[in-house]
Every structure is written in C-alpha cells, then in structure tokens.
Design a protein around this motif. Structure first.
Motif, PDB file in Angstrom:
ATOM      1  N   GLU A  51       0.839  -1.203   0.000  1.00  0.00           N
ATOM      2  CA  GLU A  51       0.000   0.000   0.000  1.00  0.00           C
ATOM      3  C   GLU A  51       0.873   1.251   0.000  1.00  0.00           C
ATOM      4  O   GLU A  51       1.821   1.367   0.769  1.00  0.00           O
ATOM      5  CB  GLU A  51      -0.891  -0.008   1.244  1.00  0.00           C
ATOM      6  CG  GLU A  51      -1.886   1.132   1.254  1.00  0.00           C
ATOM      7  CD  GLU A  51      -2.782   1.101   2.497  1.00  0.00           C
ATOM      8  OE1 GLU A  51      -3.274   0.018   2.867  1.00  0.00           O
ATOM      9  OE2 GLU A  51      -2.959   2.170   3.095  1.00  0.00           O
ATOM     10  N   ILE A  53       0.920   5.319   0.563  1.00  0.00           N
ATOM     11  CA  ILE A  53       0.204   6.458   1.146  1.00  0.00           C
ATOM     12  C   ILE A  53       0.894   7.730   0.669  1.00  0.00           C
ATOM     13  O   ILE A  53       2.042   8.004   1.057  1.00  0.00           O
ATOM     14  CB  ILE A  53       0.236   6.387   2.693  1.00  0.00           C
ATOM     15  CG1 ILE A  53      -0.421   5.090   3.172  1.00  0.00           C
ATOM     16  CG2 ILE A  53      -0.439   7.627   3.299  1.00  0.00           C
ATOM     17  CD1 ILE A  53      -0.222   4.805   4.659  1.00  0.00           C
ATOM     18  N   GLU A  64      -2.217  11.165  -8.096  1.00  0.00           N
ATOM     19  CA  GLU A  64      -3.152  10.056  -7.869  1.00  0.00           C
ATOM     20  C   GLU A  64      -3.779   9.588  -9.176  1.00  0.00           C
ATOM     21  O   GLU A  64      -3.973   8.397  -9.390  1.00  0.00           O
ATOM     22  CB  GLU A  64      -4.242  10.479  -6.885  1.00  0.00           C
ATOM     23  CG  GLU A  64      -3.730  10.560  -5.462  1.00  0.00           C
ATOM     24  CD  GLU A  64      -4.609  11.464  -4.620  1.00  0.00           C
ATOM     25  OE1 GLU A  64      -5.654  10.985  -4.175  1.00  0.00           O
ATOM     26  OE2 GLU A  64      -4.252  12.641  -4.456  1.00  0.00           O
ATOM     27  N   GLU A  97      -2.098  -0.544  -4.270  1.00  0.00           N
ATOM     28  CA  GLU A  97      -3.218   0.220  -3.704  1.00  0.00           C
ATOM     29  C   GLU A  97      -2.677   1.601  -3.311  1.00  0.00           C
ATOM     30  O   GLU A  97      -1.631   1.694  -2.668  1.00  0.00           O
ATOM     31  CB  GLU A  97      -3.681  -0.539  -2.456  1.00  0.00           C
ATOM     32  CG  GLU A  97      -5.103  -0.339  -2.043  1.00  0.00           C
ATOM     33  CD  GLU A  97      -6.078  -0.634  -3.160  1.00  0.00           C
ATOM     34  OE1 GLU A  97      -6.901   0.250  -3.421  1.00  0.00           O
ATOM     35  OE2 GLU A  97      -6.005  -1.716  -3.776  1.00  0.00           O
ATOM     36  N   VAL A  99      -3.537   5.322  -1.488  1.00  0.00           N
ATOM     37  CA  VAL A  99      -4.435   6.188  -0.719  1.00  0.00           C
ATOM     38  C   VAL A  99      -3.688   7.500  -0.474  1.00  0.00           C
ATOM     39  O   VAL A  99      -2.475   7.577  -0.681  1.00  0.00           O
ATOM     40  CB  VAL A  99      -4.868   5.566   0.641  1.00  0.00           C
ATOM     41  CG1 VAL A  99      -5.712   4.325   0.434  1.00  0.00           C
ATOM     42  CG2 VAL A  99      -3.658   5.241   1.502  1.00  0.00           C
ATOM     43  N   SER A 100      -4.423   8.519  -0.056  1.00  0.00           N
ATOM     44  CA  SER A 100      -3.710   9.778   0.161  1.00  0.00           C
ATOM     45  C   SER A 100      -4.317  10.578   1.299  1.00  0.00           C
ATOM     46  O   SER A 100      -5.464  10.367   1.698  1.00  0.00           O
ATOM     47  CB  SER A 100      -3.702  10.610  -1.114  1.00  0.00           C
ATOM     48  OG  SER A 100      -4.991  11.092  -1.369  1.00  0.00           O
ATOM     49  N   LEU A 119      -3.550   6.762   8.661  1.00  0.00           N
ATOM     50  CA  LEU A 119      -3.544   5.779   7.568  1.00  0.00           C
ATOM     51  C   LEU A 119      -2.541   4.657   7.826  1.00  0.00           C
ATOM     52  O   LEU A 119      -2.736   3.524   7.378  1.00  0.00           O
ATOM     53  CB  LEU A 119      -3.245   6.462   6.223  1.00  0.00           C
ATOM     54  CG  LEU A 119      -4.361   7.366   5.680  1.00  0.00           C
ATOM     55  CD1 LEU A 119      -3.898   8.122   4.433  1.00  0.00           C
ATOM     56  CD2 LEU A 119      -5.609   6.548   5.342  1.00  0.00           C
TER      57      LEU A 119
END
Ligand code: G1P
Length: 287
Positions: A51, A53, A64, A97, A99-100, A119
């Motif tokens: 993942e 971040i 993104e 994956e 996310v931000s 996160l």
C-alpha cells in the motif's frame, strides 16, 4: 511483523524546477517517459510493499490520477488497436493500492510523515522520498527491510558523501556493527561541515517504528523553521535502537538539476531501445 505500507510525501512545491512545476507536480516530471514517482512506487512494489500512502497538497491530484484508471483514454487506445499501450497503463493501476492524505501546510518532512499517522496505524512503515531515485537489482527499501525483519527496529538508508556536501543532508553519528550496517547513536539535520559528526548522510529511504509518531507530534520546529524527520530520529535513537544501512545502488538526487540530468542519461543507457543511440550521441558531442 510484516511491513505493508510506504508513505511517500509529495506535497512539496518543487520551486527548484520552476517553471516546469508551475502547473505540473514535480513528481510527474519524467525520466524519459516514466514519471519519476513511478520509479519510487515500483521500488516499493518490488520490495513487497502493498500500500502506498501519498501525503499530498494542493495541485497534486494528477499524481493520484496517474495510478488510477483512465477509461476514456483506454477506450480510445483500444479503438486504435493500441492494446499493448492499454496493457501498460493497466499494469500501472494494478501495481498497488494507493491512498492519500493532505498536508495542509508546508511544515516540514516530519510533519508530512505525521499527517499519515491515521492511515499507517500502529505498525512499522516505510518512508520514501521521491527526490531520491536509487537503482539497484535488490531495491534500496528491500535492503532496509531485510535489516528490519531481523532487528525489528527502525532503519535509515546511508551514503557516504563528501565533506562539502554534508550540509545538504541529515547526518548520523554511529558505529559500524558489521559491514554496511551501523547502529545510529545520534542524528543531526543539515549540519555545517565543521560540526558534522560524520560523512554518513541519510538518503530518502526509512523504515520506521510507529513510536516515531508520538515523537513527531511533540517536536518543535528545527532547521528552516520546519518539523524535521531527522530531529524525530534523534529522539527515537534515545528511546530505541535505530540502524543505518549503507545501501548498494546508484542514487540520483533528482531534486537537483544536475542530478536530474544524470538520472536521465543513466536510465537512457539502461534502455535497450535508446542505449546505442545515446552512446553514439554522447561520444559525438564530447569530441
Ligand atoms: C531531506 C531530509 C534530509 C535527508 C534528505 C535525503 O532533505 O530532511 O535529512 O538527508 O532528504 O535526500 P531535503 O533533501 O528534502 O532538503
């Protein structure tokens, strides 16, 4: 405990690359045809990290988008029969994956990492700085992970730099416990050459234990009036062991113009579709 997440701070304004970065995030400036951030994400993925971040800021949404699906573009390419390109784009999306979280104010690298706290949760994590590209068969962050897996303690990437460059880096005081492995005794952010405890500089790859968040939360502003990750490490060293890994690989500081040119040439020389022509061109221009 297995490490699953990497934090990549991308909120910086990239002023050193203006005007290129006026409307385009610096992390999307390409080394040839791949945005520089993709090399960093690839390094994480190749190291088994699942993942990513991003700690982002205003005007950085395109980063993104780069890792998200682009159905309209894919459809046009498919209609034109460019299936290989469609597959290449899909591979980028399938890589990982993403996310931000937003860093609302530019308060420093330590603050950017702190923004990812919720996160990340209460587990160890990687921090990867997008200005540092590191090329090696065993990815740099994988080399740090191997030490983490054995020691279960924080690990930073180290590189010996010339005395005149120490003021550009976080620098450690430490002792070599075995070849290329240091136990860190202290860290200092961007010291003057005369005050640096060594020439071992911290390069933008870290494995951090979650205890660092409580430290960063209480940390006063340091060099440049910013909350410095290196100051957080200085405190972490007092509470727990921290190791340094003198990594193997070629490192390019693409936050620097000459570093960016070096990276472009070096990566071109690794590409079978470009190598011979680039060599011929370089030979012909320096004669
Ligand atoms: C940051 C860190 C510094 C580290 C460097 C590695 O500095 O603050 O400790 O040595 O990255 O590239 P920056 O280059 O963002 O000024």
């Amino acid at each position: 405990m297995k490490l699953k997440k990497a934090v990549i701070p991308v909120a910086g304004l990239g002023t050193r690359f203006l005007p290129a970065t006026k409307a385009v995030p610096k992390e999307l400036l390409p080394i040839i045809d791949i945005p520089s951030i993709q090399y960093v994400v690839q390094e994480a993925v190749d190291s088994g990290i699942q993942e990513i971040i991003f700690v982002t800021g205003r005007g950085k949404d395109a980063i993104e988008d780069h890792f998200d699906e682009a159905p309209e573009l894919e459809q046009i390419l498919a209609e034109r029969g460019q299936t290989e390109t469609v597959e290449m784009l899909r591979r980028i999306v399938a890589m990982t994956e993403v996310v931000s979280v937003r860093q609302k104010k530019p308060l420093g690298l330590g603050h950017a990492v702190l923004c990812a706290r919720d996160l990340v949760g209460n587990e160890p994590f990687a921090v990867m700085l997008a200005d540092d590209l590191i090329d090696n068969d065993v990815p740099c962050i994988r080399q740090l992970l191997e030490i983490f897996e054995e020691k279960q303690e924080s690990v930073v990437a180290l590189m010996e730099v010339p005395q005149e460059d120490v003021h550009r880096y976080g620098v450690i005081k430490g002792s070599e416990v075995k070849k290329r492995l240091y136990q860190v005794e202290a860290t200092v952010e961007k010291p003057q050459a005369s005050q640096a405890p060594s020439r071992m500089a911290i390069i933008g790859r870290y494995i951090l234990r979650p205890e660092v968040f409580a430290i960063l939360e209480k940390l006063p502003a340091g060099k440049g009036g910013e909350i410095q990750l290196t100051d957080g490490l200085a405190q972490l060293v007092r509470e727990r062991k921290v190791f340094g890994c003198e990594f193997e690989g070629d490192r390019y500081d693409i936050g620097d113009k000459f570093g960016f040119v070096r990276a472009t040439v070096a990566y071109a020389l690794k590409r079978p579709d470009l190598k011979d022509r680039v060599i011929d061109y370089l030979k012909s221009t320096i004669q």
